[in-house]
Design an enzyme around this catalytic site. Sequence first.
Site: not given
Length: 489
Positions: A181, A257
């Site tokens: 996505k 992250e």
Amino acid sequence: MSTLPKVQFCQLFINNDWVDAVSKKTFPTINPQDETVITNVAEGDKADIDLAVAAAKKAFHRRSEWRTMDASQRGLLMLKLADLIESQARYLAELETLDCGKPVKEAEEEVYYSTTVLRYYAGKADKICGNTIPADGEVLSFTVKEPVGVCGQIIPWNYPIPMMSWKISPALAAGCTIVLKPAEQTPLTALAVAALIKEAGFPPGVVNVVPGYGPTAGAALTHHPDVDKIAFTGSTEVGRLVMAAAAANNLKRVTLELGGKSPLVVFNDADVEKAAQTAHAAAFANGGQCCCAGTRTYVQSGIYDQFVEKAAEIATKRSVGNPFDDVQQGPQIDKEMYCRVLEYITAGKEGGAKCVAGGDKVDSKGYYIKPTVFADVTDNMKIAREEIFGPVQSILKFDTFEEVVDRANDTNYGLGAGVITNDITTALSFAKQVRAGSVWVNTYDHTTSQTPFGGFKDSGLGRELGEDGINQYVETKTITVSLPKQPQI
């Protein structure tokens, strides 16, 4: 430039087909240079994620073309994809610039960088090895590394093509399948790369790209029971939601992250001109829209005043404007982030910091902000503690090594850190004691396909790039075989 790049792909990419969203809904992607609509893109949500995951699950079946393919052949497909991306580098760069506003020269460099990541992992595809183990007993024990399965990957808007390469490259090398996505602000280049994935010859369902919004498409992906792994790059706040969702059904493997508030420490023995240039690049790269940006610039008292003067001079000269021209900085990504950065600048002024450069928006259409430098910043100020994600540098004074290490570590983040000094003992002592996933000495944000990247503390879990990147996409299976010392013949 006289003409803008043509947008070729606006639908969802599922099972190697271009399809409309089940709902038929679309959403606009906005040009941050002038706030106009570039095009409307198919808006994926739960129904579309279900279709994409089903395609990825089918492609991961043990008898599928992808799973039975030689590992070396996977590598060759990845090399072909890298070649195709490289052949369209200028087009992809212009499309990126149109969608996110980064200077086209930088965008093109990022496209070429992304091919190095693909090629690095292409070379790893047939080198993912297990071990033999001298286990106790009359047995032969060994391990094999197997792909983790269907991977949901959610990428941010600040480096769309590099982040896509960071995500898909190790997953493909390991033999996983993917539902990706892209950020709703920047879906166009992910779809363009998807077309190249099909052209390269990847089997249907191996990579699927579903644009949409986080609370709908993103949430459906992170909660889906048939997704085995989630990799997310974005804010710490959303990272917590992703982690909770990953645990809700099937304990998905997770790589996060996340945000940062990275320190860059400059000692008295540094060359002030070079240090100021390095610090400027650390803070202002990509318009400050970088998770590991070195926005907390700690400068030792002996050179502090000289450094502030030079930092202000460099920032004032930084060119801001149309990213298709030869400029250093384009617009911020969207109105929300534009307003947020301006609010932080106001907070810096009201909080007592000294604004020595910039400090305002650029008086033109679009989301442009002047490169801003604050001096006399203290650790308790809002601009020193919170991630701004814009072109704002905070300069703080320090006296001793012990003091600055403690201050650098006094944050919930731990993504990156830097140190500028001519003393190797000082440099390595700082690198050892600072709590950050990457530490750069006399440079900043030098991140390559070979070097693992990720954070401590609230900056995330796991690592991307390098050998560690592969490890996030494989499971270790131990196989033990009874093997009597005296064969029964």
